[in-house]
Write an enzyme that holds these catalytic residues in place. Structure first.
Site, PDB file in Angstrom:
ATOM      1  N   ARG A 137       0.816  -1.198   0.000  1.00  0.00           N
ATOM      2  CA  ARG A 137       0.000   0.000   0.000  1.00  0.00           C
ATOM      3  C   ARG A 137       0.856   1.257   0.000  1.00  0.00           C
ATOM      4  O   ARG A 137       0.531   2.249  -0.619  1.00  0.00           O
ATOM      5  CB  ARG A 137      -0.915  -0.002   1.228  1.00  0.00           C
ATOM      6  N   TYR A 138       1.955   1.183   0.735  1.00  0.00           N
ATOM      7  CA  TYR A 138       2.827   2.343   0.893  1.00  0.00           C
ATOM      8  C   TYR A 138       4.024   2.225  -0.044  1.00  0.00           C
ATOM      9  O   TYR A 138       4.372   1.124  -0.480  1.00  0.00           O
ATOM     10  CB  TYR A 138       3.313   2.429   2.339  1.00  0.00           C
ATOM     11  N   ARG A 141       7.259   0.130   1.902  1.00  0.00           N
ATOM     12  CA  ARG A 141       7.113  -0.975   2.844  1.00  0.00           C
ATOM     13  C   ARG A 141       5.884  -1.830   2.549  1.00  0.00           C
ATOM     14  O   ARG A 141       4.907  -1.347   1.999  1.00  0.00           O
ATOM     15  CB  ARG A 141       7.074  -0.483   4.276  1.00  0.00           C
ATOM     16  N   CYS A 150      -4.565 -17.720  14.161  1.00  0.00           N
ATOM     17  CA  CYS A 150      -3.952 -17.072  15.315  1.00  0.00           C
ATOM     18  C   CYS A 150      -4.073 -17.985  16.523  1.00  0.00           C
ATOM     19  O   CYS A 150      -4.818 -18.961  16.507  1.00  0.00           O
ATOM     20  CB  CYS A 150      -4.666 -15.764  15.631  1.00  0.00           C
ATOM     21  N   CYS A 154      -9.715 -12.787  18.352  1.00  0.00           N
ATOM     22  CA  CYS A 154     -10.238 -11.580  18.975  1.00  0.00           C
ATOM     23  C   CYS A 154     -11.513 -11.208  18.228  1.00  0.00           C
ATOM     24  O   CYS A 154     -11.507 -11.115  17.001  1.00  0.00           O
ATOM     25  CB  CYS A 154      -9.225 -10.447  18.853  1.00  0.00           C
ATOM     26  N   CYS A 157     -11.567  -8.555  15.379  1.00  0.00           N
ATOM     27  CA  CYS A 157     -10.503  -8.680  14.377  1.00  0.00           C
ATOM     28  C   CYS A 157     -10.836  -7.966  13.063  1.00  0.00           C
ATOM     29  O   CYS A 157     -11.935  -8.096  12.534  1.00  0.00           O
ATOM     30  CB  CYS A 157     -10.257 -10.152  14.091  1.00  0.00           C
ATOM     31  N   ARG A 159      -9.244  -8.634  10.298  1.00  0.00           N
ATOM     32  CA  ARG A 159      -9.035  -9.592   9.200  1.00  0.00           C
ATOM     33  C   ARG A 159      -9.859 -10.858   9.380  1.00  0.00           C
ATOM     34  O   ARG A 159      -9.442 -11.945   8.987  1.00  0.00           O
ATOM     35  CB  ARG A 159      -7.552  -9.933   9.073  1.00  0.00           C
ATOM     36  N   ASP A 319     -11.435  -1.103  13.486  1.00  0.00           N
ATOM     37  CA  ASP A 319     -11.826  -1.077  12.068  1.00  0.00           C
ATOM     38  C   ASP A 319     -13.252  -1.588  11.870  1.00  0.00           C
ATOM     39  O   ASP A 319     -13.743  -2.388  12.659  1.00  0.00           O
ATOM     40  CB  ASP A 319     -10.864  -1.935  11.242  1.00  0.00           C
ATOM     41  N   ASP A 356      -7.069   3.724  10.836  1.00  0.00           N
ATOM     42  CA  ASP A 356      -6.666   3.068   9.595  1.00  0.00           C
ATOM     43  C   ASP A 356      -7.870   3.250   8.668  1.00  0.00           C
ATOM     44  O   ASP A 356      -8.910   2.619   8.855  1.00  0.00           O
ATOM     45  CB  ASP A 356      -6.339   1.593   9.852  1.00  0.00           C
ATOM     46  N   LYS A 363      -2.907   4.536   7.429  1.00  0.00           N
ATOM     47  CA  LYS A 363      -3.041   4.990   8.816  1.00  0.00           C
ATOM     48  C   LYS A 363      -2.882   6.505   8.907  1.00  0.00           C
ATOM     49  O   LYS A 363      -1.962   7.071   8.337  1.00  0.00           O
ATOM     50  CB  LYS A 363      -1.952   4.348   9.668  1.00  0.00           C
TER      51      LYS A 363
HETATM   52  C1  LIG Z   1       0.363  -0.700   9.060  1.00  0.00           C
HETATM   53  C2  LIG Z   1       0.828  -1.056   7.763  1.00  0.00           C
HETATM   54  C3  LIG Z   1       2.187  -0.957   7.436  1.00  0.00           C
HETATM   55  C4  LIG Z   1       3.219  -0.486   8.434  1.00  0.00           C
HETATM   56  O1  LIG Z   1       2.993   0.844   8.787  1.00  0.00           O
HETATM   57  P1  LIG Z   1       3.968   1.625   9.788  1.00  0.00           P
HETATM   58  O2  LIG Z   1       3.277   2.945  10.008  1.00  0.00           O
HETATM   59  O3  LIG Z   1       5.286   1.784   9.098  1.00  0.00           O
HETATM   60  O4  LIG Z   1       4.076   0.820  11.044  1.00  0.00           O
HETATM   61  C5  LIG Z   1       2.557  -1.288   6.159  1.00  0.00           C
HETATM   62  N1  LIG Z   1       1.657  -1.678   5.221  1.00  0.00           N
HETATM   63  C6  LIG Z   1       0.338  -1.765   5.511  1.00  0.00           C
HETATM   64  C7  LIG Z   1      -0.595  -2.185   4.427  1.00  0.00           C
HETATM   65  C8  LIG Z   1      -0.120  -1.460   6.784  1.00  0.00           C
HETATM   66  O5  LIG Z   1      -1.418  -1.555   7.061  1.00  0.00           O
HETATM   67  S1  SF4 Z   2      -6.825  -9.210  15.978  1.00  0.00           S
HETATM   68 FE1  SF4 Z   2      -7.240 -10.806  14.437  1.00  0.00          FE
HETATM   69  S2  SF4 Z   2      -5.262 -11.167  13.445  1.00  0.00           S
HETATM   70 FE2  SF4 Z   2      -4.839 -10.102  15.382  1.00  0.00          FE
HETATM   71  S3  SF4 Z   2      -4.458 -11.737  16.887  1.00  0.00           S
HETATM   72 FE3  SF4 Z   2      -6.627 -11.190  17.029  1.00  0.00          FE
HETATM   73  S4  SF4 Z   2      -7.666 -12.644  15.658  1.00  0.00           S
HETATM   74 FE4  SF4 Z   2      -5.483 -12.666  15.113  1.00  0.00          FE
END
Ligand SMILES: *Cc1c(COP(=O)(O)O)cnc(C)c1O
Ligand code: SF4
Length: 398
Positions: A137-138, A141, A150, A154, A157, A159, A319, A356, A363
């Site tokens: 996305r960025y 990174r 996991c 949670c 979550c 995801r 989220d 986010d 973010k």
């Molecule tokens: C959070 C995240 C990162 C890392 O972000 P930092 O601000 O550098 O910690 C990288 N890629 C994605 C898609 C993210 O959601």
């Molecule tokens: S928030 Fe989602 S991905 Fe993170 S530890 Fe909990 S269940 Fe796993």
């Protein structure tokens, strides 16, 4: 909309004699309060503890009072997993226990708000499209999703769509495609292993993935892992794991601790091992209604974290994945809590509160305003953490 306005299901409390479920029995789960209390998580290997997890909330009837019976259809959306270690941290009587709130399903989860979507961060759209699970996305990174389950699930979550979903399993082909993507994109300077939970992988697989990144992608300067497993199962942090992390110079591990109650002596001792391995430790918490949405809890959490050598990094707004609304803390409340930290606790203990953005914006920090400029007069005013104000002439245009 208030919580009570959507409480259209009666809350049914499971009793030990409830016939509501065909309870999946496993010889390994700890069925009574006595068995659970006698269990010593330090004396069993982490893999065996994973095999001892509760896989249905009704398996806790002999362990917790006031357990809510939820419709079975909830399991179509998101599974249930709980380590015995986390069950030990739960208040056996109080349904509002902050640990119980994070892990026990409630009927509220079945109510989905019109704005809630499967993939609110549009991560799937940012997956590289060559069969990998790299979210790019960025500019410099990436997130590399290396496992889709996991230690415990949670309820809030983000995801859910992939965590515990067998169809979203990450195979070794997916991992190979990700390794190739990272190796062939020299703009990638930072790789963050995520999931699911990367530490569900055994040391040999982690060693392989980290080794390949270091060998094939010399452009990667910063290698980090995001994991909640040390919090859900502290004995996952072994000397062998620490050797793997230092061998490949994993510079940072981000934990996910939401409440001071999660910081046990066992966790503290395993965090000390990670620190000895030279790993920088950060914490990414989620701001959750009924769990940690107060200035008092956040101050205590953040100070406890620095006390044990973990830097509070981010506090995320929850989220908007399906059914997550019950945990949502509104923006003004988030701002008020953020404002209650700066100045009141040690500077390094103050995390950045972030949203986010829905739709994959990335973010964005939620910042209380301390310095402001009047557009008309050009005057600059500063307001400190106590609300005292002073004009800052030196910051104005002459
Ligand atoms: C959070 C995240 C990162 C890392 O972000 P930092 O601000 O550098 O910690 C990288 N890629 C994605 C898609 C993210 O959601
Ligand atoms: S928030 Fe989602 S991905 Fe993170 S530890 Fe909990 S269940 Fe796993």
């Amino acid at each position: 909309m208030t919580l009570s306005a959507l409480t259209d299901y009666p809350t049914v409390v499971l009793s030990p004699v409830s016939q509501g479920y065909a309870i999946a029995t496993s010889s390994k789960i700890l069925k009574t309060r006595e068995e659970l209390a006698a269990y010593n998580s330090e004396q069993e290997s982490w893999n065996l503890q994973l095999a001892r997890r509760y896989t249905h909330h009704s398996q806790l009837v002999g362990v917790l009072e006031n357990l809510e019976e939820v419709p079975e259809s909830l399991y179509n959306f998101f599974n249930f997993r709980l380590t015995p270690y986390i069950a030990q941290l739960m208040d056996p009587n109080d349904p509002d226990c902050p640990i119980r709130r994070q892990y026990l399903p409630t009927h509220h989860e079945l109510v989905v708000q019109p704005y809630e979507v499967r993939d609110s961060l549009a991560e799937d759209a940012n997956i590289t499209g060559d069969g990998s699970s790299v979210v790019h996305r960025y500019p410099q990174r990436v997130l590399f999703l290396v496992h889709n389950t996991c230690g415990a699930y949670c309820r809030y979550c983000t995801r859910k769509r992939m965590v515990s979903n067998a169809e979203a399993a990450i195979t070794s082909d997916t991992i190979e495609a990700g390794l190739l993507y990272i190796a062939s994109h020299s703009e990638i300077e930072d790789v963050l292993l995520s999931g699911g939970d990367p530490l569900i992988l055994n040391d040999r697989k982690l060693d392989y993935i980290l080794g390949r990144i270091r060998a094939d992608a010399p452009h990667v300067r910063f290698l980090r892992i995001g994991s909640r497993l040390p919090v859900q199962l502290p004995t996952r942090v072994t000397e062998e794991l620490c050797v793997v992390l230092s061998r490949h110079n994993v510079q940072m591990v981000n934990l996910h601790i939401n409440h001071p109650k999660e910081i046990t002596n066992l966790l503290i001792s395993r965090i000390a091992m990670l620190r000895r391995a030279g790993v920088m430790l950060g914490n990414q918490a989620v701001l959750l209604r009924g769990v940690n949405d107060s200035v008092t809890v956040q101050r205590e959490l953040c100070m406890k974290l620095v006390e044990i050598g973990v830097r509070p990094y981010y506090v995320y707004s929850n989220d908007s994945a399906e059914g997550n609304w019950q945990f949502t803390v509104p923006l003004d409340e988030m701002n008020r809590i953020a404002h209650g930290l700066r100045g009141w606790i040690s500077g390094p203990a103050v995390p950045t509160f972030v949203v986010d953005g829905t739709g994959g914006l990335g973010k964005m920090p939620v910042m209380p305003t301390y310095i402001s400029q009047d557009r008309e007069t050009g005057e600059v005013w500063a307001t400190n953490y106590r609300g005292q104000q002073a004009r800052q002439h030196n910051l104005e245009t002459l």
